[in-house]
Design an enzyme around this catalytic site. Sequence first.
Site, PDB file in Angstrom:
ATOM      1  N   LYS A 115       0.850  -1.189   0.000  1.00  0.00           N
ATOM      2  CA  LYS A 115       0.000   0.000   0.000  1.00  0.00           C
ATOM      3  C   LYS A 115       0.887   1.240   0.000  1.00  0.00           C
ATOM      4  CE  LYS A 115      -4.287   1.088   2.482  1.00  0.00           C
ATOM      5  NZ  LYS A 115      -4.924   0.924   3.796  1.00  0.00           N
TER       6      LYS A 115
HETATM    7  C1  E4P Z   1      -8.332   1.896   3.816  1.00  0.00           C
HETATM    8  O1  E4P Z   1      -7.510   1.177   3.320  1.00  0.00           O
HETATM    9  C2  E4P Z   1      -8.134   2.650   5.059  1.00  0.00           C
HETATM   10  O2  E4P Z   1      -7.364   1.838   5.922  1.00  0.00           O
HETATM   11  C3  E4P Z   1      -9.411   2.952   5.779  1.00  0.00           C
HETATM   12  O3  E4P Z   1     -10.538   2.551   5.047  1.00  0.00           O
HETATM   13  C4  E4P Z   1      -9.495   4.319   6.347  1.00  0.00           C
HETATM   14  O4  E4P Z   1     -10.722   4.468   6.999  1.00  0.00           O
HETATM   15  P1  E4P Z   1     -11.010   5.672   8.025  1.00  0.00           P
HETATM   16  O5  E4P Z   1     -11.146   6.932   7.246  1.00  0.00           O
HETATM   17  O6  E4P Z   1     -12.295   5.295   8.703  1.00  0.00           O
HETATM   18  O7  E4P Z   1      -9.840   5.709   8.967  1.00  0.00           O
END
Ligand code: E4P
Length: 217
Positions: A83
């Site tokens: 990522k």
């Molecule tokens: C996605 O890969 C992120 O880890 C995640 O969906 C972020 O979500 P949040 O905005 O609720 O922290």
Amino acid sequence: MKFFVDTADVDAIRELNDLGMVDGVTTNPSLILKSGRDIIEVTKEICGIVSGPVSAEVVALTADEMIAEGRKLAEIAPNIAVKVPLTWDGLKTCKVLSGEGHMVNVTLCFSANQALLAAKAGATFISPFIGRLDDINLDGLDLIADIRTIYDNYGFETQILAASIRTANHVTQCALIGADVMTAPPSVIKALAGHVLTDKGLDQFMKDWAKTGQKIL
Ligand code: E4P
């Protein structure tokens, strides 16, 4: 639509995986912090539970360092998706790592143009954040729809991984728009089973059943 679970909590992942609800996992530095565990150790354990893609996020800010971190994370298991953030250096990293055959999830996407760049850089997944756009009074679901249209217009194969999902309605709308994947915390996935009329109907059935005086077992 594939379901990824957005957590580094192995017990929660195992429970949902046993029910067949987990097609993959996403983590990020905040979720690793919440788990209280070492990133390599916990990611390895998750990859042993789930056979689908498991996203592990780099934390460097320059392309050279991100590439080195990404290669190290990719060694954890064959189902790692590296990522990377949607920055210019993140896009360079995406191009290099995807060229080496690694899955790459480009995260922190907040515009259709960012998603277009990620697709051109060879991303396996693009992660547009719905909830965080909603938080600043924009419509995160509009972004999912725009990216769907753009990717379909040109046949990009990058999968739309709807992220920052906070509500059951986000899940429904993403499925209607045609997101390839959605990632949500275990609590949101479990909440999809709930309906006030299910609870009300079950309550009535239980009351009526008690009045019959019968038993099945
Ligand atoms: C996605 O890969 C992120 O880890 C995640 O969906 C972020 O979500 P949040 O905005 O609720 O922290």
